[in-house]
Enzyme design. Structure first.
Site, short mmCIF file in Angstrom:
data_model
loop_
_atom_site.label_atom_id
_atom_site.label_comp_id
_atom_site.label_asym_id
_atom_site.label_seq_id
_atom_site.Cartn_x
_atom_site.Cartn_y
_atom_site.Cartn_z
N GLU A 1 27.81 -20.76 29.52
CA GLU A 1 28.38 -21.58 30.60
C GLU A 1 28.73 -20.72 31.82
O GLU A 1 28.65 -21.19 32.96
CB GLU A 1 29.61 -22.34 30.07
N HIS B 1 29.05 -15.72 28.28
CA HIS B 1 28.88 -17.05 27.67
C HIS B 1 27.88 -17.84 28.52
O HIS B 1 27.86 -17.74 29.74
CB HIS B 1 30.23 -17.77 27.61
N GLU C 1 24.36 -17.49 20.68
CA GLU C 1 24.66 -18.89 20.93
C GLU C 1 23.45 -19.55 21.60
O GLU C 1 23.32 -19.50 22.84
CB GLU C 1 25.88 -19.02 21.86
N LYS D 1 37.41 -23.11 25.72
CA LYS D 1 36.83 -23.49 27.02
C LYS D 1 37.95 -24.05 27.91
O LYS D 1 39.09 -23.60 27.80
CB LYS D 1 35.67 -24.46 26.81
N SER E 1 27.79 -25.66 17.77
CA SER E 1 28.05 -26.80 16.87
C SER E 1 28.40 -26.38 15.44
O SER E 1 28.01 -27.05 14.48
CB SER E 1 26.86 -27.77 16.90
N GLY F 1 27.68 -27.58 21.89
CA GLY F 1 28.27 -28.87 22.23
C GLY F 1 27.33 -30.05 22.03
O GLY F 1 27.58 -31.15 22.53
N ASN G 1 36.69 -20.61 20.83
CA ASN G 1 36.61 -20.65 22.29
C ASN G 1 37.02 -22.04 22.75
O ASN G 1 36.27 -23.00 22.59
CB ASN G 1 35.16 -20.33 22.72
#
Ligand code: 13P
Length: 249
Positions: free
Chosen positions: A96, A94, A166, A11, A211, A172, A9
């Site tokens: 985000e 996701h 996730e 992003k 990560s 991240g 991904n």
């Protein structure tokens, strides 16, 4: 035999030249029979992914979609458009998208259904925040996120979908869930699906994201219910991404 999926991904990262060299790097590597690779570039680079990856065995997909097929929705992209660009997969839910763009469980369920309606394979992302984990609510949160999609599309839909666990606190941050923590949630997800349909639950691919890198991937992918990775930062360089794929071999 289960087949690992390593998905990248990207992003909101990349440029035309970066996409070309990254995909060139992936195409130059020998293929692996037991591992599927997929990349998720930003929308503007999907056509380039299609042009470069067609026939290569490496799949591509989008990071989100609008649940409607067309209409007056400035800035949005629909499932038929993604199909037109040769996408196999699309990410839905996701964290985000959920936190920054306010997608709730029902929005995610609608996107999941729209993807399936047009023959795309949704990758449904679920996961708890650090606060939720510390409050002992990990399973409740994951179950709620999953239930919304089950209510909307039914368990059969999971026969044509992928899931990704996730944990938000691992995205991240360089703080990976331990293989034990991840395995526990993956097993929980599989049980939820298997309790409704044994075969679909058994065959469902559940990716871990947060990560993942070349050093921790092998340990994660060795767990019974971890069927691959959804990789962010480490998917932006061909060698890092390939190191994760090789860890799965
Ligand atoms: P990182 O691998 O950068 O933590 O991102 C994970 C992720 O959100 C993939 O969808």
């Amino acid at each position: 035999m289960r087949k690992i999926l390593v998905a990248g991904n990207w992003k909101m990262h990349g440029s035309s030249s970066m996409v070309s060299s990254l995909l060139d790097g992936l195409l130059a590597a020998p293929r692996s029979e037991s591992i599927d690779l997929a990349v998720f570039p930003p929308f503007p680079y999907l056509a380039k992914a299609q042009a470069m990856l067609a026939g290569s065995g490496i799949a591509w997909g989008a990071q989100t979609l609008n649940p409607l097929s067309q209409g007056a929705h400035t800035g949005e992209v629909s499932a038929p458009m993604l199909v037109d660009l040769g996408c196999r997969y699309v990410l839905v839910g996701h964290s985000e998208r959920r936190t920054i763009y306010g997608e709730n469980d029902e929005d995610v369920a609608a996107r999941f259904a729209a993807a399936l309606e047009y023959g795309l394979e949704p990758i449904l992302c679920v996961g708890e925040t650090l606060q939720e984990r510390e409050d002992g609510r990990t399973e409740a949160v994951v179950e709620r996120q999953l239930q919304a999609v089950l209510d909307h599309s039914g368990v059969e839909a999971f026969g044509r979908a992928v899931m990704a666990y996730e944990p938000v606190w691992a995205i991240g941050t360089g703080k990976t869930a331990t293989p034990e923590q991840a395995q526990a949630v993956h097993a929980f997800i599989r049980d939820k699906i298997a309790s409704r349909d044994d075969i679909i639950g058994g065959q469902l691919r559940i990716l871990y994201g947060g990560s993942v890198n070349g050093s921790n991937a092998a340990d994660l992918f060795a767990r019974e219910d971890i069927d691959g990775g959804l990789v962010g930062g480490a998917s932006l360089k061909a060698e890092d991404f390939l190191a994760i794929r090789d860890a799965a071999a």
